[in-house]
Design a protein around this motif. Structure first.
Motif, PDB file in Angstrom:
ATOM      1  N   ALA A 116     -12.104 -16.851  -5.728  1.00 35.32           N
ATOM      2  CA  ALA A 116     -10.640 -16.927  -5.680  1.00 35.32           C
ATOM      3  C   ALA A 116     -10.105 -17.595  -6.951  1.00 35.32           C
ATOM      4  O   ALA A 116      -9.132 -17.126  -7.560  1.00 35.32           O
ATOM      5  CB  ALA A 116     -10.191 -17.710  -4.446  1.00 35.32           C
ATOM      6  N   ALA A 117     -10.762 -18.689  -7.368  1.00 36.36           N
ATOM      7  CA  ALA A 117     -10.334 -19.392  -8.589  1.00 36.36           C
ATOM      8  C   ALA A 117     -10.497 -18.473  -9.803  1.00 36.36           C
ATOM      9  O   ALA A 117      -9.624 -18.430 -10.681  1.00 36.36           O
ATOM     10  CB  ALA A 117     -11.158 -20.674  -8.770  1.00 36.36           C
ATOM     11  N   SER A 118     -11.588 -17.719  -9.834  1.00 37.84           N
ATOM     12  CA  SER A 118     -11.831 -16.825 -10.965  1.00 37.84           C
ATOM     13  C   SER A 118     -10.807 -15.692 -11.007  1.00 37.84           C
ATOM     14  O   SER A 118     -10.427 -15.223 -12.077  1.00 37.84           O
ATOM     15  CB  SER A 118     -13.241 -16.246 -10.883  1.00 37.84           C
ATOM     16  OG  SER A 118     -14.174 -17.301 -10.802  1.00 37.84           O
ATOM     17  N   PHE A 119     -10.362 -15.281  -9.826  1.00 37.32           N
ATOM     18  CA  PHE A 119      -9.276 -14.293  -9.736  1.00 37.32           C
ATOM     19  C   PHE A 119      -8.037 -14.837 -10.440  1.00 37.32           C
ATOM     20  O   PHE A 119      -7.423 -14.165 -11.283  1.00 37.32           O
ATOM     21  CB  PHE A 119      -8.978 -13.998  -8.258  1.00 37.32           C
ATOM     22  CG  PHE A 119      -7.775 -13.112  -8.006  1.00 37.32           C
ATOM     23  CD1 PHE A 119      -7.924 -11.760  -7.769  1.00 37.32           C
ATOM     24  CD2 PHE A 119      -6.489 -13.657  -7.974  1.00 37.32           C
ATOM     25  CE1 PHE A 119      -6.815 -10.943  -7.516  1.00 37.32           C
ATOM     26  CE2 PHE A 119      -5.380 -12.854  -7.716  1.00 37.32           C
ATOM     27  CZ  PHE A 119      -5.546 -11.496  -7.495  1.00 37.32           C
ATOM     28  N   LEU A 120      -7.678 -16.086 -10.118  1.00 37.50           N
ATOM     29  CA  LEU A 120      -6.463 -16.693 -10.693  1.00 37.50           C
ATOM     30  C   LEU A 120      -6.544 -16.749 -12.215  1.00 37.50           C
ATOM     31  O   LEU A 120      -5.536 -16.592 -12.913  1.00 37.50           O
ATOM     32  CB  LEU A 120      -6.254 -18.108 -10.147  1.00 37.50           C
ATOM     33  CG  LEU A 120      -6.009 -18.253  -8.639  1.00 37.50           C
ATOM     34  CD1 LEU A 120      -5.867 -19.725  -8.264  1.00 37.50           C
ATOM     35  CD2 LEU A 120      -4.758 -17.473  -8.222  1.00 37.50           C
ATOM     36  N   ALA A 121      -7.753 -16.952 -12.734  1.00 37.12           N
ATOM     37  CA  ALA A 121      -7.931 -17.112 -14.187  1.00 37.12           C
ATOM     38  C   ALA A 121      -7.456 -15.884 -14.967  1.00 37.12           C
ATOM     39  O   ALA A 121      -7.157 -15.983 -16.157  1.00 37.12           O
ATOM     40  CB  ALA A 121      -9.395 -17.416 -14.502  1.00 37.12           C
ATOM     41  N   ASN A 122      -7.339 -14.745 -14.297  1.00 36.74           N
ATOM     42  CA  ASN A 122      -6.811 -13.554 -14.978  1.00 36.74           C
ATOM     43  C   ASN A 122      -5.356 -13.718 -15.399  1.00 36.74           C
ATOM     44  O   ASN A 122      -4.857 -12.936 -16.202  1.00 36.74           O
ATOM     45  CB  ASN A 122      -6.905 -12.328 -14.058  1.00 36.74           C
ATOM     46  CG  ASN A 122      -8.329 -11.841 -13.907  1.00 36.74           C
ATOM     47  OD1 ASN A 122      -8.931 -11.336 -14.850  1.00 36.74           O
ATOM     48  ND2 ASN A 122      -8.887 -12.042 -12.723  1.00 36.74           N
ATOM     49  N   TRP A 123      -4.664 -14.702 -14.794  1.00 37.16           N
ATOM     50  CA  TRP A 123      -3.228 -14.846 -15.076  1.00 37.16           C
ATOM     51  C   TRP A 123      -2.901 -16.122 -15.850  1.00 37.16           C
ATOM     52  O   TRP A 123      -1.734 -16.449 -16.004  1.00 37.16           O
ATOM     53  CB  TRP A 123      -2.429 -14.789 -13.767  1.00 37.16           C
ATOM     54  CG  TRP A 123      -2.281 -13.378 -13.266  1.00 37.16           C
ATOM     55  CD1 TRP A 123      -1.262 -12.521 -13.548  1.00 37.16           C
ATOM     56  CD2 TRP A 123      -3.205 -12.641 -12.453  1.00 37.16           C
ATOM     57  NE1 TRP A 123      -1.492 -11.302 -12.952  1.00 37.16           N
ATOM     58  CE2 TRP A 123      -2.663 -11.337 -12.276  1.00 37.16           C
ATOM     59  CE3 TRP A 123      -4.443 -12.943 -11.856  1.00 37.16           C
ATOM     60  CZ2 TRP A 123      -3.315 -10.351 -11.527  1.00 37.16           C
ATOM     61  CZ3 TRP A 123      -5.072 -11.965 -11.116  1.00 37.16           C
ATOM     62  CH2 TRP A 123      -4.516 -10.678 -10.958  1.00 37.16           C
ATOM     63  N   THR A 124      -3.906 -16.828 -16.330  1.00 37.45           N
ATOM     64  CA  THR A 124      -3.624 -18.131 -16.961  1.00 37.45           C
ATOM     65  C   THR A 124      -3.712 -18.091 -18.481  1.00 37.45           C
ATOM     66  O   THR A 124      -3.276 -19.029 -19.146  1.00 37.45           O
ATOM     67  CB  THR A 124      -4.579 -19.220 -16.438  1.00 37.45           C
ATOM     68  OG1 THR A 124      -5.933 -18.817 -16.732  1.00 37.45           O
ATOM     69  CG2 THR A 124      -4.426 -19.412 -14.943  1.00 37.45           C
ATOM     70  N   GLY A 125      -4.281 -17.035 -19.034  1.00 40.99           N
ATOM     71  CA  GLY A 125      -4.353 -16.902 -20.488  1.00 40.99           C
ATOM     72  C   GLY A 125      -5.058 -18.072 -21.143  1.00 40.99           C
ATOM     73  O   GLY A 125      -6.079 -18.555 -20.649  1.00 40.99           O
ATOM     74  N   ASP A 126      -4.488 -18.554 -22.259  1.00 50.07           N
ATOM     75  CA  ASP A 126      -5.108 -19.662 -22.994  1.00 50.07           C
ATOM     76  C   ASP A 126      -4.561 -21.019 -22.582  1.00 50.07           C
ATOM     77  O   ASP A 126      -4.893 -22.033 -23.183  1.00 50.07           O
ATOM     78  CB  ASP A 126      -4.861 -19.482 -24.507  1.00 50.07           C
ATOM     79  CG  ASP A 126      -5.567 -18.248 -25.030  1.00 50.07           C
ATOM     80  OD1 ASP A 126      -6.633 -17.896 -24.470  1.00 50.07           O
ATOM     81  OD2 ASP A 126      -5.056 -17.624 -25.984  1.00 50.07           O
ATOM     82  N   VAL A 127      -3.710 -21.039 -21.584  1.00 52.13           N
ATOM     83  CA  VAL A 127      -3.107 -22.324 -21.197  1.00 52.13           C
ATOM     84  C   VAL A 127      -4.166 -23.212 -20.545  1.00 52.13           C
ATOM     85  O   VAL A 127      -4.998 -22.747 -19.767  1.00 52.13           O
ATOM     86  CB  VAL A 127      -1.928 -22.097 -20.218  1.00 52.13           C
ATOM     87  CG1 VAL A 127      -1.322 -23.425 -19.775  1.00 52.13           C
ATOM     88  CG2 VAL A 127      -0.864 -21.215 -20.843  1.00 52.13           C
ATOM     89  N   ASN A 128      -4.138 -24.496 -20.885  1.00 52.21           N
ATOM     90  CA  ASN A 128      -4.992 -25.481 -20.217  1.00 52.21           C
ATOM     91  C   ASN A 128      -4.602 -25.532 -18.756  1.00 52.21           C
ATOM     92  O   ASN A 128      -3.444 -25.788 -18.426  1.00 52.21           O
ATOM     93  CB  ASN A 128      -4.745 -26.866 -20.819  1.00 52.21           C
ATOM     94  CG  ASN A 128      -5.742 -27.179 -21.895  1.00 52.21           C
ATOM     95  OD1 ASN A 128      -6.945 -26.985 -21.700  1.00 52.21           O
ATOM     96  ND2 ASN A 128      -5.251 -27.638 -23.029  1.00 52.21           N
ATOM     97  N   TRP A 129      -5.581 -25.350 -17.892  1.00 50.69           N
ATOM     98  CA  TRP A 129      -5.216 -25.126 -16.482  1.00 50.69           C
ATOM     99  C   TRP A 129      -6.244 -25.724 -15.530  1.00 50.69           C
ATOM    100  O   TRP A 129      -7.442 -25.693 -15.800  1.00 50.69           O
ATOM    101  CB  TRP A 129      -5.116 -23.604 -16.277  1.00 50.69           C
ATOM    102  CG  TRP A 129      -5.172 -23.104 -14.859  1.00 50.69           C
ATOM    103  CD1 TRP A 129      -4.256 -23.344 -13.883  1.00 50.69           C
ATOM    104  CD2 TRP A 129      -6.191 -22.282 -14.269  1.00 50.69           C
ATOM    105  NE1 TRP A 129      -4.634 -22.703 -12.723  1.00 50.69           N
ATOM    106  CE2 TRP A 129      -5.813 -22.051 -12.932  1.00 50.69           C
ATOM    107  CE3 TRP A 129      -7.378 -21.705 -14.747  1.00 50.69           C
ATOM    108  CZ2 TRP A 129      -6.576 -21.275 -12.050  1.00 50.69           C
ATOM    109  CZ3 TRP A 129      -8.144 -20.933 -13.875  1.00 50.69           C
ATOM    110  CH2 TRP A 129      -7.740 -20.721 -12.551  1.00 50.69           C
TER     111      TRP A 129
END
Ligand code: BES
Ligand code: ZN
Ligand code: ZN
Length: 471
Positions: free
Chosen positions: A418-431
């Motif tokens: 689920a977390a890896s799914f979200l990473a598709n929408w975070t780009g280069d932002v520190n998250w």
């Protein structure tokens, strides 16, 4: 609650004493009855009531132990008709913030729907803290901070505990508007129409099955400072999660009113920032929807287009949190462009299986942020555990007909995929992503805490922001 600082001369007034293992046995109490073990308590009757609360070994004292010990005291006295607590801080001054937080958090109970004469007859209304006068100035600061953080925690709990028939996405957005007005924040709310116009395809799809239309809420706290860093906080607010067409079993489904706790935490954090007046710009984002099953619901098989044009193949409508978060994360990434962003979500049952109810899953690839979150987590009581994400999981979410699918190929590692799914929408932002599925509410009361929403994340994220972003 009225909080008074009293000079050390008044030590004999204390009606609570924190006791270590080493200081036991105490005169008049057998060690079988009370050994000072952490979070046990012993009430001494007599002309002057005294509650002894164990804090364990003097070598392992922690802020969290004091917070809970104070919570025990806060919950004990009203039960015997006393509304005032007096604590000596002697030797424990450094734990003042935790103690005050524990008292205020321990004193809260959700009673909105209990008829007046059936509510608690007594609640604490006064806290006296005893310490030498020269220490008062610094202690006042700790008390002030504690009041802000505990009030914010209880505010989050109060909204979180509201039932789903009342706290709809629209009602949540009204609460956000009221908060903004009261605390001087900016507030923008997207209605269903506005969401359609701007292409928030994830929030719209999850919300389309409900008569209670979805909302997207943005709150801004602006630090009055030119070079203040910017933090974005994003919270999942599913006001009720039936699972949708991939419907959940009936057992304990009522608890899915707490599927909004990420969003509720964002509200509490915004309140805390406004009151602490920190030199950090903060943008709070809350995608909110009700996940219902009906003739208008989104379905397994649907392909959705999120705000940034990426697509999601829906294979299970119960994995809805990640879908609404995708829209919000992309918006934060492209419009806010924050120095750091952190999302909180009751995202997966798998996280509860992995970590239980004490720690939230922390997903983050910035080592310094991870370390700060761990440290702050221990101190604030909102504890975290670092979990993996990345290629090995995102591999399992690939779709042959869309950017990704919303559930992974296998059953295992559900919190990580689920977390890896979200990473598709975070780009280069520190998250950082916090899966708070196990920590956001409790169903059995504890000696220091009532049942219901815990307000998890409010103290963690507020303290983290200060520790990590203010140089
Ligand atoms: N809100 C739930 C997660 C949840 C479940 C939180 C239990 C707290 C307690 C979430 O929307 C969900 O249903 N997730 C599914 C994902 C699955 C379909 C891949 C889950 O965890 O079962
Ligand atoms: Zn779900
Ligand atoms: Zn959910």
């Amino acid at each position: 609650m009225k909080i008074n600082l009293i000079d050390a001369d008044g030590s004999s007034l204390a009606n609570v004493r924190f006791i270590t293992n080493e200081s036991c046995p105490i005169a008049g109490i057998s060690s079988a009855a009370f050994s000072g073990e952490a979070l046990t308590s012993f009430f001494v009757h007599g002309d002057k009531p005294l509650l002894c609360v164990g804090i364990g070994s003097a070598n392992t004292l922690s802020h969290n132990t004091f917070r809970k010990a104070a919570g025990i005291a806060a919950r004990h006295f009203p039960q015997i008709g006393l509304e005032s607590v007096t604590i000596s801080l002697e030797g424990y001054g450094e734990y003042t913030q935790a103690i005050v937080e524990g008292i205020l958090i321990g004193n809260y109970k959700f009673e909105d729907f209990i008829v007046k004469d059936k509510r608690r007859k007594h609640t604490l209304n006064e806290l006296n803290l005893i310490a030498p006068a020269p220490h008062h100035k610094i202690l006042k600061k700790a008390i002030h901070r504690a009041e802000i953080l505990a009030d914010a925690t209880n505010f989050t709990r109060a909204i979180g505990n509201l039932p789903p028939n009342i706290l709809t996405p629209e009602e949540l957005s009204e609460r956000a508007r009221q908060l903004a007005k009261k605390e001087g924040l900016k507030c923008k709310i997207w209605t269903e129409k506005a969401l359609e116009k701007e292409g928030f395809g994830g929030i719209l799809a999850v919300g389309q099955g409900s008569a209670n239309a979805p909302r997207f809420i943005r709150l801004d706290y602006n630090a009055d400072s030119d070079n203040a860093p910017t933090l974005a906080i994003i919270g999942k607010a599913i006001t009720f999660d039936t699972g949708g067409i991939s419907i959940k079993p009936a057992d304990r489904m009522d608890e899915m009113k707490f599927d909004k706790m990420g969003g509720c935490a964002v509200l509490g954090i915004m309140q805390a920032f406004a009151r602490l007046k920190l030199k950090i710009n903060v943008v709070g984002l809350i995608p909110s929807a009700e996940n219902m099953a009906g003739s208008r619901s989104y379905r397994p098989g649907d392909i959705l287009t999120t705000w940034d044009g990426q697509t999601i193949e829906v294979l299970n409508t119960d994995a809805e949190g990640r879908i609404i978060l995708a829209d919000a994360l992309a918006y934060a990434r492209d419009i806010i462009k924050p120095d750091f962003m952190i999302d909180m979500a009751t995202l997966t049952g798998a996280c509860v299986v992995a970590l239980g109810a004490e720690r939230a899953g922390l997903f983050c690839e910035n080592t310094q942020a991870v370390n700060t979150l761990k440290t702050v987590g221990e101190k604030s009581g909102d504890r975290v555990w670092h979990m993996p994400m990345g290629e090995e999981f995102s591999e399992l979410m690939k779709s042959s007909i869309a950017t990704v699918k919303n559930i992974s190929a296998g059953r295992y590692g559900g919190a990580c995929s689920a977390a890896s799914f979200l990473a598709n929408w975070t780009g280069d932002v520190n998250w950082a992503h916090l899966d708070i599925a196990g920590t956001a509410w409790i169903t059995e009361k504890k000696p220091h805490l009532e049942v219901g929403a815990t307000g998890y994340g409010v103290r963690l994220v507020t303290e983290f922001a200060e520790a990590f972003l203010i140089k």
